[in-house]
Design a protein around this motif. Structure first.
Motif, PDB file in Angstrom:
ATOM      1  N   ILE A  66      39.640  31.021  46.161  1.00 34.79           N
ATOM      2  CA  ILE A  66      38.655  32.020  45.748  1.00 34.79           C
ATOM      3  C   ILE A  66      38.248  31.665  44.325  1.00 34.79           C
ATOM      4  CG2 ILE A  66      38.263  34.455  45.180  1.00 34.79           C
ATOM      5  CD1 ILE A  66      40.518  35.092  47.220  1.00 34.79           C
ATOM      6  N   VAL A  67      36.961  31.642  44.054  1.00 30.35           N
ATOM      7  CA  VAL A  67      36.481  31.387  42.697  1.00 30.35           C
ATOM      8  C   VAL A  67      35.689  32.603  42.245  1.00 30.35           C
ATOM      9  CG1 VAL A  67      35.111  29.914  41.184  1.00 30.35           C
ATOM     10  CG2 VAL A  67      36.380  28.899  43.088  1.00 30.35           C
ATOM     11  N   LEU A  68      36.118  33.179  41.145  1.00 28.70           N
ATOM     12  CA  LEU A  68      35.389  34.290  40.544  1.00 28.70           C
ATOM     13  C   LEU A  68      34.439  33.703  39.511  1.00 28.70           C
ATOM     14  CD1 LEU A  68      38.361  36.777  40.006  1.00 28.70           C
ATOM     15  CD2 LEU A  68      36.803  36.624  41.956  1.00 28.70           C
ATOM     16  N   ASP A  69      33.161  34.034  39.638  1.00 21.93           N
ATOM     17  CA  ASP A  69      32.120  33.472  38.777  1.00 21.93           C
ATOM     18  C   ASP A  69      31.627  34.560  37.837  1.00 21.93           C
ATOM     19  OD1 ASP A  69      29.939  32.246  37.607  1.00 21.93           O
ATOM     20  OD2 ASP A  69      28.903  31.827  39.491  1.00 21.93           O
ATOM     21  N   PHE A  70      32.026  34.457  36.584  1.00 18.32           N
ATOM     22  CA  PHE A  70      31.579  35.404  35.565  1.00 18.32           C
ATOM     23  C   PHE A  70      30.410  34.767  34.836  1.00 18.32           C
ATOM     24  CE2 PHE A  70      36.018  36.292  36.363  1.00 18.32           C
ATOM     25  CZ  PHE A  70      36.018  37.678  36.510  1.00 18.32           C
ATOM     26  N   ASP A  71      29.244  35.400  34.911  1.00 15.63           N
ATOM     27  CA  ASP A  71      28.034  34.807  34.349  1.00 15.63           C
ATOM     28  C   ASP A  71      27.970  34.864  32.830  1.00 15.63           C
ATOM     29  OD1 ASP A  71      27.003  33.878  36.721  1.00 15.63           O
ATOM     30  OD2 ASP A  71      25.873  35.699  37.116  1.00 15.63           O
ATOM     31  N   HIS A 104      34.447  30.317  35.291  1.00 15.21           N
ATOM     32  CA  HIS A 104      34.887  30.320  36.687  1.00 15.21           C
ATOM     33  C   HIS A 104      36.406  30.446  36.656  1.00 15.21           C
ATOM     34  CE1 HIS A 104      31.241  27.894  38.415  1.00 15.21           C
ATOM     35  NE2 HIS A 104      30.917  29.141  38.088  1.00 15.21           N
ATOM     36  N   ALA A 105      36.944  31.398  37.403  1.00 15.84           N
ATOM     37  CA  ALA A 105      38.396  31.577  37.524  1.00 15.84           C
ATOM     38  C   ALA A 105      38.800  31.222  38.951  1.00 15.84           C
ATOM     39  CB  ALA A 105      38.771  33.019  37.202  1.00 15.84           C
ATOM     40  N   TYR A 106      39.742  30.313  39.101  1.00 17.10           N
ATOM     41  CA  TYR A 106      40.142  29.761  40.394  1.00 17.10           C
ATOM     42  C   TYR A 106      41.449  30.397  40.852  1.00 17.10           C
ATOM     43  CZ  TYR A 106      36.652  26.232  39.389  1.00 17.10           C
ATOM     44  OH  TYR A 106      35.474  25.590  39.113  1.00 17.10           O
TER      45      TYR A 106
END
Length: 109
Positions: A66-71, A104-106
């Motif tokens: 899961i990758v969280l994408d913080f803009d 991006h947090a993996y």
């Protein structure tokens, strides 16, 4: 570290790396099959033998990535501040990459 080495490291931990256009998220291959299997070393070496590509990672499927994408950085830090306990520790200590706009947090489930 060469892009090939990075792609192989992802593969070694069970994540499917695929080639994408540099400075883009556009895949350079048909990648649907890599939701259910990790590409073999020969494919990875062929795809990443040049520095003219970037690495995309297939999320979900066989990889459980899961990758969280913080803009932007503010969104990331606000999210971290709003979490408590284990969830906060995980997000603060997971592998992260700075992007042109944020982070991006993996997470591997």
């Amino acid at each position: 570290m060469a892009i090939l080495d990075v792609a192989l490291k992802w593969s070694d931990i069970g994540i499917s790396p695929i080639p994408i256009m540099k400075r883009s998220k556009k895949p350079l291959i048909k990648w649907a099959e890599y939701q259910t299997k990790i590409p073999d070393r020969n494919n990875i070496e062929a795809w990443f033998s040049t520095d003219n590509v970037n690495i995309g990672l297939v999320c979900g499927g066989v990889t459980n990535l899961i990758v969280l994408d913080f803009d932007n950085l503010r969104a990331y830090y606000q999210t971290v501040a709003g979490l408590k306990g284990y969830a906060r520790d995980v997000l603060q200590n997971t592998y992260r990459v700075a992007t042109s706009r944020g982070i991006h947090a993996y997470l591997i489930t």
